[in-house]
Design an enzyme around this catalytic site. Sequence first.
Site, PDB file in Angstrom:
ATOM      1  N   ASN A  10       0.862  -1.185   0.000  1.00  0.00           N
ATOM      2  CA  ASN A  10       0.000   0.000   0.000  1.00  0.00           C
ATOM      3  C   ASN A  10       0.897   1.233   0.000  1.00  0.00           C
ATOM      4  OD1 ASN A  10      -1.908   1.963   0.359  1.00  0.00           O
ATOM      5  ND2 ASN A  10      -2.330   1.460   2.507  1.00  0.00           N
ATOM      6  N   LYS A  12       0.091   4.289  -0.499  1.00  0.00           N
ATOM      7  CA  LYS A  12      -0.552   5.530  -0.030  1.00  0.00           C
ATOM      8  C   LYS A  12      -0.234   6.681  -1.006  1.00  0.00           C
ATOM      9  CE  LYS A  12      -0.297   3.569   4.533  1.00  0.00           C
ATOM     10  NZ  LYS A  12      -0.360   3.742   5.972  1.00  0.00           N
ATOM     11  N   HIS A  95      -9.753   1.631   4.014  1.00  0.00           N
ATOM     12  CA  HIS A  95      -8.519   1.835   4.780  1.00  0.00           C
ATOM     13  C   HIS A  95      -8.795   2.828   5.905  1.00  0.00           C
ATOM     14  CE1 HIS A  95      -4.500   3.022   5.927  1.00  0.00           C
ATOM     15  NE2 HIS A  95      -4.110   1.867   5.422  1.00  0.00           N
ATOM     16  N   GLU A  97      -7.220   5.237   7.015  1.00  0.00           N
ATOM     17  CA  GLU A  97      -6.967   6.649   6.668  1.00  0.00           C
ATOM     18  C   GLU A  97      -8.152   7.228   5.904  1.00  0.00           C
ATOM     19  OE1 GLU A  97      -3.128   5.974   4.901  1.00  0.00           O
ATOM     20  OE2 GLU A  97      -2.330   5.524   6.886  1.00  0.00           O
ATOM     21  N   GLU A 167      -6.203  -4.424  10.296  1.00  0.00           N
ATOM     22  CA  GLU A 167      -5.187  -3.399  10.535  1.00  0.00           C
ATOM     23  C   GLU A 167      -5.524  -2.621  11.793  1.00  0.00           C
ATOM     24  OE1 GLU A 167      -2.919  -2.455   6.723  1.00  0.00           O
ATOM     25  OE2 GLU A 167      -4.606  -1.084   6.824  1.00  0.00           O
ATOM     26  N   GLY A 173       1.727   2.741  10.688  1.00  0.00           N
ATOM     27  CA  GLY A 173       2.683   3.832  10.532  1.00  0.00           C
ATOM     28  C   GLY A 173       3.306   4.294  11.839  1.00  0.00           C
ATOM     29  N   SER A 212       2.693  -1.766  10.454  1.00  0.00           N
ATOM     30  CA  SER A 212       4.132  -1.814  10.744  1.00  0.00           C
ATOM     31  C   SER A 212       4.756  -3.186  10.477  1.00  0.00           C
ATOM     32  CB  SER A 212       4.409  -1.357  12.181  1.00  0.00           C
ATOM     33  OG  SER A 212       3.992  -0.011  12.363  1.00  0.00           O
TER      34      SER A 212
HETATM   35  P1  PGA Z   1       2.336   0.599   7.718  1.00  0.00           P
HETATM   36  O1  PGA Z   1       0.938   0.828   6.981  1.00  0.00           O
HETATM   37  O2  PGA Z   1       2.881  -0.727   7.261  1.00  0.00           O
HETATM   38  O3  PGA Z   1       3.173   1.753   7.324  1.00  0.00           O
HETATM   39  O4  PGA Z   1       2.032   0.571   9.206  1.00  0.00           O
HETATM   40  C1  PGA Z   1       0.024  -0.226   6.784  1.00  0.00           C
HETATM   41  C2  PGA Z   1      -1.207   0.257   6.099  1.00  0.00           C
HETATM   42  O5  PGA Z   1      -1.650   1.386   6.364  1.00  0.00           O
HETATM   43  O6  PGA Z   1      -1.783  -0.436   5.242  1.00  0.00           O
END
Ligand code: PGA
Length: 250
Positions: A10, A12, A95, A97, A167, A173, A212
């Site tokens: 992903n 982003k 997601h 976000e 998630e 993140g 992460s």
């Molecule tokens: P990350 O993001 O691996 O940077 O924690 C995962 C995601 O948002 O899909």
Amino acid sequence: MSRVPLLAANWKMFKGPASAGEFLDAFLPTVPEDGPEIVICPSFASLTAVIEGCAESRVEVAAQNMHFDEEGPFTGEVSPSMLVEIGADGVVLGHSERRALFGETDEDLARKVPRALEAGLTPLLCVGETESERRASDTEAVLSRQVLSDLAEVHDSDLARVVIAYEPIWAIGTGLTATPEQAGEAASFIRDLLRSRDPGQAEAVRILYGGSVKPANATELLGLDDVDGALVGGASLEPGDFAAIVAAAS
Ligand code: PGA
């Protein structure tokens, strides 16, 4: 039931077409001939470049969002058939976000997931709890609400085509990763929810862990019984790191 593991990158709002091309130049030669399914999820601006770049490989490409309607006065939105027309294989939906920053609701997702399936796109549906919801022991209630309502309009016979990414929002993140026990429990809980819809189909659904994931923790997380892959954010931006995560699932 053996499920083919799936690793999704992903990206982003990172990597325009040029830097996406540089990534593919480094990453594609590392892709094993067979083994886990690999999906790259670039921004809309880089979708075509990545689709073209992956055309001679077995790497698939998914968008990061989609509207549920086919067309209309929806400035800034993209429809299922537009994604199909440019050759996308799937779409990330829900997601955290998009839920937290752009107001995507379970009602939207209940419309988007079946529309993606009808169009022939694989939905990668993200679910997960916030830190305060986990502290309040609400994780299962949140997962039940999200999984059951987001899939409410999906026919039982189509359930196995949905990919679900667990998630935990507090792990995205942040460098914090769910413990294998937390990730395993949540994935098993999600599979139980799917069993309540259709026991046979539930066994075939891929449930990913995201939050992460990096080369150092991938082997342990990917080894969990109900975890069938990973949705990787930060670590998927580096071809070497993402290749190492793919190797951990191979
Ligand atoms: P990350 O993001 O691996 O940077 O924690 C995962 C995601 O948002 O899909």
